[in-house]
Enzyme design. Structure first.
Site, PDB file in Angstrom:
ATOM      1  N   ASP A  74      -6.759   0.350  -1.273  1.00 11.87           N
ATOM      2  CA  ASP A  74      -6.512  -0.291  -2.575  1.00 11.87           C
ATOM      3  C   ASP A  74      -5.515  -1.426  -2.523  1.00 11.87           C
ATOM      4  OD1 ASP A  74      -4.447   1.809  -2.148  1.00 11.87           O
ATOM      5  OD2 ASP A  74      -3.738   1.146  -4.116  1.00 11.87           O
ATOM      6  N   ASP A  77      -1.326   0.179   1.281  1.00 12.37           N
ATOM      7  CA  ASP A  77      -1.314   1.472   1.968  1.00 12.37           C
ATOM      8  C   ASP A  77      -2.675   1.744   2.597  1.00 12.37           C
ATOM      9  OD1 ASP A  77      -2.952   2.136  -0.177  1.00 12.37           O
ATOM     10  OD2 ASP A  77      -1.333   3.084  -1.310  1.00 12.37           O
ATOM     11  N   TYR A 226      -2.459   6.244  -9.691  1.00 13.26           N
ATOM     12  CA  TYR A 226      -3.529   5.732 -10.557  1.00 13.26           C
ATOM     13  C   TYR A 226      -3.914   6.772 -11.605  1.00 13.26           C
ATOM     14  CZ  TYR A 226      -3.872   1.863  -7.286  1.00 13.26           C
ATOM     15  OH  TYR A 226      -3.581   0.759  -6.514  1.00 13.26           O
ATOM     16  N   GLU A 462       3.437  -6.591  -3.280  1.00 13.87           N
ATOM     17  CA  GLU A 462       2.249  -5.870  -2.810  1.00 13.87           C
ATOM     18  C   GLU A 462       0.971  -6.472  -3.388  1.00 13.87           C
ATOM     19  OE1 GLU A 462       0.790  -1.284  -1.976  1.00 13.87           O
ATOM     20  OE2 GLU A 462       2.229  -1.644  -3.590  1.00 13.87           O
TER      21      GLU A 462
END
Length: 483
Positions: A74, A77, A226, A462
Site C-alpha cells: 500500500d 511498508d 485502515y 510516505e
C-alpha cells in the site's frame, strides 16, 4: 481560510486562460504510473523498469492453502491491505474510463497497473467459496521491522471476511474495483472483462447480504491502519454505483435508492466514498438529464461548494501557497482525490454547458478546472518551496521518503538480507534514499507550506498507491489541454 493571494491566483488564472502552460504534465503522467512498479508484490515481469525491485511475497496465501501472490504494497511498508488497494484500482480504472483518450501510450501502462491489482483481487474473491480474502501480512509485525520486501520474514498472515465475519465495506470496494476495471478491459480483452464483472456481481451480493464493518471483524489487523471510519454505507453506495454503470441493471439503481440519503462530507478518500459516488451518479443527470439521478447531481454540487474557497458554504482550508489542506496525516491523498472529482465534474459540465450556484456565485466549469490546475501545479513544484512532491519529477523533490524498498540497498547491490532490525541504520541515516521510487507522491507539506524531507516524518514523507491513483485522471486531463 484561503489567503488573499490565492483568490488573486484563481481570478488571474481565469482571466489569463491558457497563457500559463504549467509543468510537463505528460512526463508527470508517465511517472505517476511508473510508480506502481515499485509497489508490486509477487513475481516481477521481464519488462520491470524499476530494476532495484525483485520478486517478493511469492508464498503469500500459503498459510491458508491458497495462492494470494501479486497485488501491491500500500505505501512504504510490506503489507497488502485490500481496502485501499481496491480503492486504488477503482480510481485507476475511473481515470482510464474518463481520460483514456487523452492518455496516449500511457493508457496501456494504466491497464497494466490496473491488471496487476485485479489479477490479485480475483484470486482473493475466487480462491475459497464463501470467503473474501482482504489482506496479507501482519501489519503490527511488519511495522516493527525495516526490511526490503524481498527479504521480509515477518508473519504473512492471511485475513478474510465471510458471512459470520462480514466486511461490507471492503467487499463493496472490491466489487467497485472489479466492476470499474471490467469496463476498462471490455474492448481490449472481453473474456477478462466478463470474468471481472461476473466476480464483481458476486462480491457485491456478498457485501449487501452480510452487513458489517470489516474493522469489527478484523480489529487490530486493519486498525488503526485502515479502519473503516466512515462505516460501510458509503461503500455500498459506491459499489452499487459502479455496478450500475457497468451493467445498467435497474436492480442496482433500486438498491441505491433504498440506501436513502447519504452524508454530506467535504472529503473523498480510500475510507469515505460519498462524494465520489455522488459525482459518479451525477453523470447521468448532467449528461442525459435523467431525473433518476438529479438528487446525486445536487449532492455533488453541494460537495463542490464545500471545496471552492470563494463559496459561502466552503469548509475547506487552503495554505498561504494555495494548497488545499484537509488533514495533517498524508494531506495530499485528499488533494489528489478531491482534485479528481473537481476535474471530472467540470468535464461533465462542459459537455452539457451546465453551470450551478454556490449561494449567489455562479460556478462555471472553468472555476473548478482552475482550482484543480492550481492543486496539480502545486504538487508538481509551483509552490513556495519550489519543490515537486512527486519523486523524480523536476529538479527538487523528496529524497528521503518513508519507504523500505527505496531506502535500503537494492539486492543488486547487497544480496544478503539485513534482517528485521538491521535496516534501521538506513532508516536513521540523513543520506538520501539509494533507490529512486520514480513517480511516488508523498504525504506532502504542512499547513505552512513547509516540507522537512525526513524519513521518520511518515505523515508527510510516505507515498501511497491511492495518492497516485487519483492523480492520474487530472494529469491526463491537463495533458489533453496542453496539446
Amino acid at each position: 481560510m484561503a489567503s488573499p493571494f490565492f483568490f488573486v491566483f484563481l481570478l488571474s488564472g481565469l482571466l489569463l486562460g491558457n497563457t500559463y502552460a504549467g509543468p510537463n504534465y505528460r512526463e508527470a503522467l508517465s511517472k505517476s504510473l511508473l510508480f506502481f512498479q515499485g509497489q508490486r508484490s509477487g513475481r516481477l515481469p521481464d519488462d520491470q523498469k524499476l530494476s532495484w525491485r525483485f520478486n517478493s511475497g511469492l508464498s503469500d496465501g500459503s498459510s491458508a492453502h491458497v495462492d494470494l501472490s501479486g497485488g501491491y504494497y500500500d505505501a512504504g511498508d510490506n503489507v497488502k491491505f485490500n481496502f485501499p488497494m481496491a480503492f486504488t484500482t477503482t480510481m485507476l480504472s475511473w481515470s482510464s474510463l474518463e481520460y483514456g483518450k487523452k492518455m496516449g501510450p500511457e493508457l496501456q501502462n494504466a491497464r497494466v497497473a490496473i491488471r496487476w491489482a485485479t489479477d490479485y483481487l480475483l484470486k482473493c474473491a475466487r480462491a475459497t467459496p464463501g470467503k473474501l480474502y482482504v489482506g496479507v501480512g501482519d501489519p503490527n509485525g511488519d511495522h516493527k521491522c525495516w526490511e526490503r520486501p524481498e527479504d521480509m520474514d515477518t508473519p504473512r498472515t492471511v485475513y478474510s471476511v465471510s458471512a459470520s465475519n462480514p466486511g461490507s465495506d471492503v467487499a463493496a470496494e472490491t466489487a467497485a474495483a472489479l466492476a470499474a476495471s471490467s469496463m476498462v478491459f471490455r474492448k481490449v480483452d472481453p473474456k477478462y472483462s466478463r470474468l471481472l464483472l461476473a466476480t464483481a456481481k458476486k462480491v457485491m451480493q456478498f457485501a449487501i447480504q452480510y452487513r458489517g464493518a470489516y474493522s469489527d471483524s478484523l480489529s487490530s489487523a486493519v486498525c488503526p491502519f485502515y479502519c473503516s471510519y466512515s462505516g460501510y454505507k458509503d461503500e455500498l453506495l459506491w459499489g452499487a454505483a459502479w455496478l450500475h454503470r457497468a451493467t445498467n441493471n435497474q436492480y442496482y439503481l433500486n438498491f441505491i435508492k433504498s440506501l436513502g440519503g447519504g452524508d454530506q462530507h467535504d472529503i473523498f478518500s480510500w475510507d469515505n466514498k460519498y462524494a465520489g459516488a455522488y459525482v459518479l451518479l451525477s453523470r447521468r443527470a448532467v449528461l442525459n438529464n435523467d431525473n433518476n439521478f438529479e438528487v446525486y447531481k445536487q449532492a455533488a454540487e453541494n460537495f463542490m461548494c464545500k471545496i471552492l474557497p470563494n463559496s459561502p458554504s466552503s469548509s475547506t482550508k487552503y495554505t498561504q501557497g494555495g494548497l488545499m489542506y484537509k488533514l495533517p496525516q498524508s494531506n495530499l491523498q485528499y488533494v489528489t482525490s478531491i482534485t479528481f472529482l473537481l476535474t471530472t465534474y467540470a468535464k461533465y459540465m462542459k459537455s452539457s454547458k451546465h453551470t450551478f450556484n454556490c449561494g449567489n456565485s455562479l460556478i462555471a466549469p472553468n472555476v473548478l478546472i482552475n482550482l484543480s490546475k492550481r492543486q496539480v501545479d502545486y504538487i508538481l513544484g509551483v509552490n513556495p518551496m519550489k519543490m515537486s512532491y512527486m519523486v523524480g519529477f523536476g529538479s527538487s523533490f523528496p529524497k528521503r521518503i518513508h519507504h523500505r524498498g527505496s531506502s535500503l540497498p537494492s539486492r543488486a547491490v547487497r544480496s544478503i538480507s539485513l534482517g528485521c532490525s538491521g535496516g534501521f541504520q538506513s532508516f536513521r541515516t540523513p543520506n538520501p534514499n539509494p533507490n529512486i521510487l520514480t513517480g511516488a507522491i508523498v504525504g506532502g507539506p504542512d499547513r505552512n507550506d513547509q516540507y522537512p524531507d525526513q524519513r521518520d516524518d511518515y505523515s508527510r514523507s510516505e507515498p501511497a498507491t491511492y495518492i497516485n491513483a487519483a492523480f492520474v485522471g487530472p494529469l491526463a486531463y491537463f495533458v489533453g489541454k496542453s496539446h
